[in-house]
Design a protein around this motif. Structure first.
Motif, PDB file in Angstrom:
ATOM      1  N   PHE A  93      12.709 -32.872  46.195  1.00 58.49           N
ATOM      2  CA  PHE A  93      12.906 -34.485  46.395  1.00 58.49           C
ATOM      3  C   PHE A  93      13.154 -35.085  45.060  1.00 58.49           C
ATOM      4  CE2 PHE A  93       8.737 -33.268  45.554  1.00 58.49           C
ATOM      5  CZ  PHE A  93       7.884 -34.470  44.512  1.00 58.49           C
ATOM      6  N   VAL A  94      13.418 -36.305  45.117  1.00 59.50           N
ATOM      7  CA  VAL A  94      13.451 -37.190  43.830  1.00 59.50           C
ATOM      8  C   VAL A  94      12.431 -38.487  44.034  1.00 59.50           C
ATOM      9  CG1 VAL A  94      14.753 -38.787  42.561  1.00 59.50           C
ATOM     10  CG2 VAL A  94      15.775 -36.520  43.476  1.00 59.50           C
ATOM     11  N   TYR A 144       8.825 -44.176  46.433  1.00 64.78           N
ATOM     12  CA  TYR A 144       9.086 -43.351  47.576  1.00 64.78           C
ATOM     13  C   TYR A 144       9.691 -42.231  47.188  1.00 64.78           C
ATOM     14  CZ  TYR A 144      14.021 -44.991  47.457  1.00 64.78           C
ATOM     15  OH  TYR A 144      15.316 -45.297  47.306  1.00 64.78           O
ATOM     16  N   ALA A 145       9.612 -40.976  47.834  1.00 60.31           N
ATOM     17  CA  ALA A 145      10.269 -39.723  47.928  1.00 60.31           C
ATOM     18  C   ALA A 145      11.568 -39.774  48.630  1.00 60.31           C
ATOM     19  CB  ALA A 145       9.444 -38.604  48.159  1.00 60.31           C
ATOM     20  N   LYS A 162      -0.871 -36.431  41.352  1.00 60.53           N
ATOM     21  CA  LYS A 162      -0.737 -35.288  42.194  1.00 60.53           C
ATOM     22  C   LYS A 162      -0.175 -35.732  43.568  1.00 60.53           C
ATOM     23  CE  LYS A 162      -3.787 -32.145  42.722  1.00 60.53           C
ATOM     24  NZ  LYS A 162      -4.780 -31.322  43.086  1.00 60.53           N
ATOM     25  N   LEU A 163       1.066 -35.248  43.916  1.00 54.46           N
ATOM     26  CA  LEU A 163       1.856 -35.291  45.323  1.00 54.46           C
ATOM     27  C   LEU A 163       1.741 -34.190  46.213  1.00 54.46           C
ATOM     28  CD1 LEU A 163       5.280 -36.647  43.424  1.00 54.46           C
ATOM     29  CD2 LEU A 163       3.156 -37.720  44.121  1.00 54.46           C
ATOM     30  N   GLU A 190      16.368 -36.493  34.696  1.00 52.47           N
ATOM     31  CA  GLU A 190      16.248 -34.803  35.131  1.00 52.47           C
ATOM     32  C   GLU A 190      14.820 -34.621  35.840  1.00 52.47           C
ATOM     33  OE1 GLU A 190      16.692 -34.824  30.709  1.00 52.47           O
ATOM     34  OE2 GLU A 190      17.372 -36.197  32.649  1.00 52.47           O
ATOM     35  N   TYR A 191      13.823 -35.474  35.020  1.00 48.62           N
ATOM     36  CA  TYR A 191      12.501 -35.382  35.479  1.00 48.62           C
ATOM     37  C   TYR A 191      11.951 -35.868  36.749  1.00 48.62           C
ATOM     38  CZ  TYR A 191      12.266 -34.060  30.519  1.00 48.62           C
ATOM     39  OH  TYR A 191      12.724 -33.648  29.222  1.00 48.62           O
ATOM     40  N   SER A 192      12.722 -36.734  37.176  1.00 44.79           N
ATOM     41  CA  SER A 192      12.558 -37.489  38.510  1.00 44.79           C
ATOM     42  C   SER A 192      12.688 -36.363  39.721  1.00 44.79           C
ATOM     43  CB  SER A 192      13.290 -38.445  38.787  1.00 44.79           C
ATOM     44  OG  SER A 192      13.117 -39.459  37.765  1.00 44.79           O
ATOM     45  N   SER A 193      13.389 -35.386  39.678  1.00 42.27           N
ATOM     46  CA  SER A 193      13.781 -34.249  40.681  1.00 42.27           C
ATOM     47  C   SER A 193      12.549 -33.240  40.546  1.00 42.27           C
ATOM     48  CB  SER A 193      15.282 -33.357  40.425  1.00 42.27           C
ATOM     49  OG  SER A 193      16.020 -34.596  40.723  1.00 42.27           O
ATOM     50  N   MET A 194      11.948 -32.807  41.686  1.00 44.13           N
ATOM     51  CA  MET A 194      10.698 -32.056  41.688  1.00 44.13           C
ATOM     52  C   MET A 194      10.656 -31.199  42.966  1.00 44.13           C
ATOM     53  SD  MET A 194       7.961 -34.713  40.317  1.00 44.13           S
ATOM     54  CE  MET A 194       8.552 -36.084  40.772  1.00 44.13           C
TER      55      MET A 194
END
Length: 344
Positions: free
Chosen positions: A243-244, A287-288, A227-228, A261-265
């Motif tokens: 963010f990535v 890091y974000a 969780k972020l 593509e899953y790194s972008s949220m």
């Protein structure tokens, strides 16, 4: 054009002004044929043709393109007619700084690339582009493993510079193959599976790896949910943050596995998001990378009750200064200008 206070900003404006020019692909054409919209919605047409190595028009090929931008990497769709193609480039929308085009035969045995920066678009739009298909000159093999066992069906990505990514999947033996042209050099390899295993490395990290070697191994690790949460200076959660996550092994190696593509949220209404691709390592460095003009990171992240918390502060919108100007030309030949402003 806006200058931002309190963080590094690069502001770019491109304008194409064209009169007649012999040898130009847009000479004597009505403006409406090659220029659309105004302001942030300006689109400029980029045209070209695809040829075989003997100079004859090519057939049975695809042309793709992608913009390298601050906030995203949008793909640009090409319209193909015979051996000719055209793109409409949104020059003032994406804060882009470079772009690449790729032509590939349907069989995948011949390719051609064109890379350029924002300042080069004007001349390319005037002159047009010629892409000549040629066979790749270098074969690279990547084996994907987990606990020394080959992984079939894994997605594999090879970064070869200038934002260009090559993708394929491993065969039954866990092997993926790429063909590279002379100007391309490996900068990173990444692999992942549908069942949340991931791995990769950059060639500038540790342990040192030789990008000129034609055989490489990528080891996968299982992932877990993490969780972020993003909060502002008052401790309130911040929804809608794009963010990535940039993930690497712990110090002193700092070996970044790459992004997909899953790194972008984007954070939800509660200012949170679940990262399902968080490697099950004992230690991490990550890091974000924010894709927002409204927020900047405020210090390092912290882990509170198994939740990674990023603190943000608003960018100083009020400190922006508007810059205006005009270009005067007495010439009737092809003209144009490119403006770049940097602020830190």
């Amino acid at each position: 054009m806006l200058l931002h206070g309190n963080f590094c900003a690069v502001v770019v404006a491109s304008v194409l002004i064209v009169a007649g020019s012999s040898g130009s692909v847009i000479a004597d054409e009505p403006i409406a044929n090659w220029l659309r919209g105004a302001g942030k919605d300006v689109l400029i047409r980029l045209r070209g043709e695809v040829l075989e190595a003997d100079g004859q028009p090519a057939s049975d090929f695809q042309v793709t393109g992608r913009m390298n931008a601050v906030a995203s990497n949008p793909q640009i769709e090409a319209k193909v007619d015979g051996h000719r193609f055209e793109f409409w480039i949104p020059v003032n929308q994406s804060k882009w700084y470079s772009m690449w085009l790729k032509a590939a035969s349907t069989q995948g045995d011949r390719v051609a690339y064109q890379i350029f920066n924002t300042s080069e678009l004007r001349q390319l739009a005037i002159d047009g582009i010629k892409l000549t298909l040629r066979p790749p000159t270098r074969k690279v093999q990547i084996k994907v493993i987990e606990k020394d066992q080959p992984v079939a069906g894994a997605y594999v990505k090879a970064a070869v510079g200038f934002g260009i990514e090559l993708r394929t999947r491993t065969n039954a033996d866990g092997v993926a193959r790429f063909g590279l042209v002379p100007d391309q050099k490996l900068s990173g390899l990444m692999a992942w599976t549908d069942d949340f295993r991931i791995g990769g490395f950059g060639f500038d990290g540790k342990p040192a790896r030789d990008p000129d070697t034609d055989e490489h191994v990528v080891e996968l690790s299982r992932c877990r949910n993490q969780k972020l949460r993003f909060i502002d200076e008052n401790g309130s959660t911040v929804p809608g943050v794009d963010f990535v996550i940039q993930m690497a092994t712990a110090p002193p190696n700092y070996n970044f596995i790459g992004t997909n593509e899953y790194s972008s949220m984007t954070t939800d209404a509660a200012g949170e998001v679940i990262d399902k691709w968080f490697p099950e390592w004992d230690e991490h460095h990550f890091y974000a990378e924010l894709r927002s003009d409204r927020w900047i990171l405020n210090g390092d992240h912290r882990t509170i009750e198994d939740t990674v918390v990023f603190k943000l502060k608003k960018s100083k919108i009020a400190d922006r200064k508007r810059v205006t100007g005009r270009v005067v030309s007495t010439s009737t030949a092809v003209g144009g200008f490119f403006v770049r402003l940097d602020s830190f």
